[in-house]
Motif scaffolding. Structure first.
Motif, PDB file in Angstrom:
ATOM      1  N   LEU A 212       0.815  -1.223   0.000  1.00  0.00           N
ATOM      2  CA  LEU A 212       0.000   0.000   0.000  1.00  0.00           C
ATOM      3  C   LEU A 212       0.851   1.276   0.000  1.00  0.00           C
ATOM      4  O   LEU A 212       0.386   2.340   0.354  1.00  0.00           O
ATOM      5  CB  LEU A 212      -0.949  -0.011   1.199  1.00  0.00           C
ATOM      6  CG  LEU A 212      -2.090  -1.026   1.114  1.00  0.00           C
ATOM      7  CD1 LEU A 212      -2.868  -1.079   2.395  1.00  0.00           C
ATOM      8  CD2 LEU A 212      -3.023  -0.711  -0.050  1.00  0.00           C
ATOM      9  N   THR A 213       2.129   1.111  -0.373  1.00  0.00           N
ATOM     10  CA  THR A 213       2.976   2.293  -0.553  1.00  0.00           C
ATOM     11  C   THR A 213       2.971   2.631  -2.031  1.00  0.00           C
ATOM     12  O   THR A 213       3.327   1.821  -2.875  1.00  0.00           O
ATOM     13  CB  THR A 213       4.416   2.025  -0.056  1.00  0.00           C
ATOM     14  OG1 THR A 213       4.360   1.757   1.332  1.00  0.00           O
ATOM     15  CG2 THR A 213       5.329   3.209  -0.312  1.00  0.00           C
ATOM     16  N   ILE A 214       2.507   3.858  -2.335  1.00  0.00           N
ATOM     17  CA  ILE A 214       2.359   4.256  -3.746  1.00  0.00           C
ATOM     18  C   ILE A 214       3.583   5.061  -4.186  1.00  0.00           C
ATOM     19  O   ILE A 214       4.000   5.979  -3.522  1.00  0.00           O
ATOM     20  CB  ILE A 214       1.075   5.105  -3.941  1.00  0.00           C
ATOM     21  CG1 ILE A 214      -0.125   4.413  -3.275  1.00  0.00           C
ATOM     22  CG2 ILE A 214       0.801   5.336  -5.420  1.00  0.00           C
ATOM     23  CD1 ILE A 214      -0.496   3.057  -3.796  1.00  0.00           C
TER      24      ILE A 214
ATOM     25  N   ILE B  34      -6.114   3.905  -5.039  1.00  0.00           N
ATOM     26  CA  ILE B  34      -5.830   3.654  -3.606  1.00  0.00           C
ATOM     27  C   ILE B  34      -5.427   4.968  -2.939  1.00  0.00           C
ATOM     28  O   ILE B  34      -5.879   5.301  -1.837  1.00  0.00           O
ATOM     29  CB  ILE B  34      -4.711   2.582  -3.457  1.00  0.00           C
ATOM     30  CG1 ILE B  34      -5.241   1.194  -3.856  1.00  0.00           C
ATOM     31  CG2 ILE B  34      -4.155   2.541  -2.037  1.00  0.00           C
ATOM     32  CD1 ILE B  34      -4.168   0.122  -3.976  1.00  0.00           C
ATOM     33  N   LEU B  35      -4.579   5.737  -3.653  1.00  0.00           N
ATOM     34  CA  LEU B  35      -4.100   7.019  -3.119  1.00  0.00           C
ATOM     35  C   LEU B  35      -5.246   8.017  -2.976  1.00  0.00           C
ATOM     36  O   LEU B  35      -5.394   8.685  -1.951  1.00  0.00           O
ATOM     37  CB  LEU B  35      -3.023   7.564  -4.076  1.00  0.00           C
ATOM     38  CG  LEU B  35      -2.234   8.782  -3.593  1.00  0.00           C
ATOM     39  CD1 LEU B  35      -1.438   8.459  -2.347  1.00  0.00           C
ATOM     40  CD2 LEU B  35      -1.283   9.254  -4.693  1.00  0.00           C
ATOM     41  N   LYS B  39      -6.531   5.208   1.039  1.00  0.00           N
ATOM     42  CA  LYS B  39      -6.269   3.872   1.600  1.00  0.00           C
ATOM     43  C   LYS B  39      -4.780   3.532   1.627  1.00  0.00           C
ATOM     44  O   LYS B  39      -4.388   2.506   2.180  1.00  0.00           O
ATOM     45  CB  LYS B  39      -7.023   2.805   0.797  1.00  0.00           C
ATOM     46  CG  LYS B  39      -8.511   2.833   1.081  1.00  0.00           C
ATOM     47  CD  LYS B  39      -9.225   1.708   0.400  1.00  0.00           C
ATOM     48  CE  LYS B  39     -10.705   1.711   0.778  1.00  0.00           C
ATOM     49  NZ  LYS B  39     -11.472   0.739   0.016  1.00  0.00           N
ATOM     50  N   ALA B  40      -3.955   4.421   1.025  1.00  0.00           N
ATOM     51  CA  ALA B  40      -2.513   4.151   0.984  1.00  0.00           C
ATOM     52  C   ALA B  40      -1.905   4.313   2.370  1.00  0.00           C
ATOM     53  O   ALA B  40      -2.353   5.141   3.177  1.00  0.00           O
ATOM     54  CB  ALA B  40      -1.853   5.109   0.007  1.00  0.00           C
TER      55      ALA B  40
END
Lengths: 214, 69
Positions: A212-214, B34-35, B39-40
């Motif tokens: 979940l790290t973008i 997601i960002l 939710k990130a």
């Protein structure tokens, strides 16, 4: 081309899943029978079979040790022994206490088996490194410790209770001997599993954060 | 989480769609989604840099701290 959720050792996982499912259903069946018979026995005051209680003992008489290599006869003493006694009319409190602890142990075993099945089902779907599995492993370890505790409590109370109540010629019943340490390594296996579960949980948490790290 | 992602606000200000942003910054739609949804768990400086470059804005325009109280 292989499907994305196919991985090496899937056959083994399927086999283990089948084995654990069978063991789980057999355990549920056996525990149900045990519960029903004990309930019937308790409410009707008719014991279906004399209950067995673990006892510790030593034999007071000396024995003879015959060895071909030794010319003279030698002797031995039977210092430490463990066995089960069947008592026809035991105290009801003791029976209830033992049944409750046995049932608690059986429930822990069933929950552990269920958690193992859930882990295997997740692994079969290629979802192994997930926090849920780590928590399931933690539960299995904690339930193992609980099972060990219930078993030891039941046996230790039985040893202590019957040590001064049973009389048999040539046999001295004891509260403690080497056998109280029997299966002590089981608790260490559970603690190792707890450590592995915690490491697994941290690993799964880090993986989820990375994902979940973008 | 008290960190709010205002990516949708900036997209609206620049009249840009998420698909367009995805193509320009080289990040997949699912990751941008997601960002955008907040939710990130974390955002890389490199990602923030490229988004700011494309949207011609400052990191503070995209990220905002709002107290949980």
């Amino acid at each position: 081309m292989k499907a994305p959720n196919m991985f090496y050792g899937r056959g083994l996982i399927s086999f283990l899943l089948t084995v654990f499912r069978i063991v789980f259903f057999l355990s549920v069946f056996a525990t149900s029978i045990l519960l029903i018979t004990n309930m019937v026995s308790m409410f009707t005051n008719v014991p279906l079979s004399p209950p067995n209680f673990p006892v510790l003992f030593s034999l007071t008489n000396e024995g003879v040790f015959n060895s071909s290599s030794v010319i003279e006869e030698s002797s031995f003493v039977f210092n430490e022994g463990m066995g089960y006694v069947s008592i026809v009319n035991p105290s009801k409190g003791m029976v209830v206490f033992r049944v409750i602890l046995t049932m608690l142990g059986a429930v822990c075993m069933l929950v552990s088996l269920r958690q193992t099945i859930l882990i295997l089902e997740a692994v079969k779907e290629a979802r192994f490194l997930i926090i849920k599995n780590a928590l399931r492993l933690r539960w299995i370890a904690l339930l193992g410790i609980a099972m060990f505790f219930f078993d030891k409590l039941s046996t230790l109370v039985s040893y202590a209770y019957f040590s001064d109540k049973l009389e048999l010629s040539g046999v001295a019943f004891k509260k403690f001997n080497y056998f109280i340490l029997l299966n002590i390594e089981f608790i260490f296996y559970c603690l190792f599993l707890l450590v592995i579960a915690e490491a697994f949980r941290v690993g799964a948490q880090l993986q989820e954060e990375t994902k979940l790290t973008i | 989480m008290p960190i709010i992602v205002n990516l949708d606000v900036m997209l609206a200000k620049r009249k840009m769609s998420l698909t367009e942003l995805s193509e320009k910054v080289g990040i997949t739609m699912s990751n941008l989604s997601i960002l955008k949804k907040g939710k990130a768990k974390a955002i890389r400086f490199s990602t923030l840099e490229v988004i700011c470059e494309v949207l011609e804005c400052q990191p503070g325009d995209i990220l905002e701290y709002r107290s949980e109280e």
